[in-house]
Write an enzyme that holds these catalytic residues in place. Structure first.
Site, PDB file in Angstrom:
ATOM      1  N   HIS A   1       0.756  -1.277  -0.013  1.00 54.35           N
ATOM      2  CA  HIS A   1      -0.116  -0.027  -0.038  1.00 54.35           C
ATOM      3  C   HIS A   1       0.902   1.267   0.014  1.00 54.35           C
ATOM      4  O   HIS A   1       0.930   2.014  -1.043  1.00 54.35           O
ATOM      5  CB  HIS A   1      -0.877  -0.007   1.200  1.00 54.35           C
ATOM      6  CG  HIS A   1      -1.797   1.205   1.288  1.00 54.35           C
ATOM      7  ND1 HIS A   1      -2.042   1.726   2.484  1.00 54.35           N
ATOM      8  CD2 HIS A   1      -2.419   1.896   0.320  1.00 54.35           C
ATOM      9  CE1 HIS A   1      -2.701   2.884   2.225  1.00 54.35           C
ATOM     10  NE2 HIS A   1      -3.142   2.956   0.861  1.00 54.35           N
TER      11      HIS A   1
ATOM     12  N   HIS B   1      -1.881   1.060   8.101  1.00 51.50           N
ATOM     13  CA  HIS B   1      -3.359   1.045   7.934  1.00 51.50           C
ATOM     14  C   HIS B   1      -3.795  -0.159   7.891  1.00 51.50           C
ATOM     15  O   HIS B   1      -4.724  -0.745   7.402  1.00 51.50           O
ATOM     16  CB  HIS B   1      -3.712   1.659   6.336  1.00 51.50           C
ATOM     17  CG  HIS B   1      -2.805   3.153   6.247  1.00 51.50           C
ATOM     18  ND1 HIS B   1      -1.745   2.934   5.486  1.00 51.50           N
ATOM     19  CD2 HIS B   1      -3.065   4.300   6.557  1.00 51.50           C
ATOM     20  CE1 HIS B   1      -1.200   4.415   5.233  1.00 51.50           C
ATOM     21  NE2 HIS B   1      -1.941   5.109   5.928  1.00 51.50           N
TER      22      HIS B   1
HETATM   23 FE1  FES Z   1       0.310  -0.786   4.780  1.00 50.79          FE
HETATM   24 FE2  FES Z   1      -1.156   1.304   4.147  1.00 50.79          FE
HETATM   25  S1  FES Z   1       1.101   1.191   4.641  1.00 50.79           S
HETATM   26  S2  FES Z   1      -1.817  -0.606   4.821  1.00 50.79           S
END
Ligand code: FES
Length: 175
Positions: free
Chosen positions: A105, A124
């Site tokens: 992500h 997140h």
């Molecule tokens: Fe891992 Fe956003 S950086 S879920």
């Protein structure tokens, strides 16, 4: 009232001529389609990198993450011995897997949770299943976790030779 056969006849001929043109057009279209075997094969997601020795089987303990970096020092990852054969697992028991620990992500560093064999993101909260090829099971990421393609030689040395998804922060999986 008298019927005009000439107009009806012309109309029929034009209709048949049009149908003929349409048939020829359709036949041409069929002829120009590539044969199935001529179509390009779907490319594999896996990208090959240089073969790097990451560890030896003797370095690993069940359910303990062993820190590595692959394909270069900017790409942290882990080797994990899971204690049972899993997809992508190598070694005599087919239970050794390797993953990047950069979250797909936004690149936070993932932590291994031995209780449920997942890699977890503190950013997140995305979670990835180490027993299912890095499949995402929760969170914001939009792809599964890149897993290493690996082999083990006769001395028990573990080599990584590629990655099956795009590493975070890279425009392509090319060094
Ligand atoms: Fe891992 Fe956003 S950086 S879920």
């Amino acid at each position: 009232m008298k019927r005009c056969d000439t107009l009806v006849d012309i109309g029929r001929r034009q209709f048949l001529r049009g149908a003929g043109v349409a048939t020829v057009g359709a036949a041409t279209a069929i002829v120009t389609l590539p044969a199935p075997e001529a179509r390009a094969a779907t490319p594999l997601a896996r990208v090959s990198y240089p073969s790097n020795r990451l560890a030896n089987i003797a370095d690993l303990k069940v359910d303990e993450a062993f820190d590595v970096a692959y394909p270069d020092d900017d790409a942290p990852g882990v080797l994990i011995k899971l204690g049972r054969a899993v997809p992508g697992g190598v070694g005599p028991d087919g239970d050794i897997v390797g993953f990047t620990t950069l979250c797909p992500h936004k690149g936070y560093l993932l932590n291994f949770n031995a209780a449920d064999r997942t890699l977890n993101c503190p950013g997140h909260y995305s979670r990835f299943d180490c027993e299912a090829g890095g499949q995402q099971v929760w969170g914001h990421a939009t792809q599964n976790l890149p897993q290493y393609a690996m082999r083990v030689d006769e001395k028990g040395d573990i080599y990584a030779e590629g990655v099956d998804e795009l590493l975070h922060g890279r425009l392509s999986n090319v060094l």
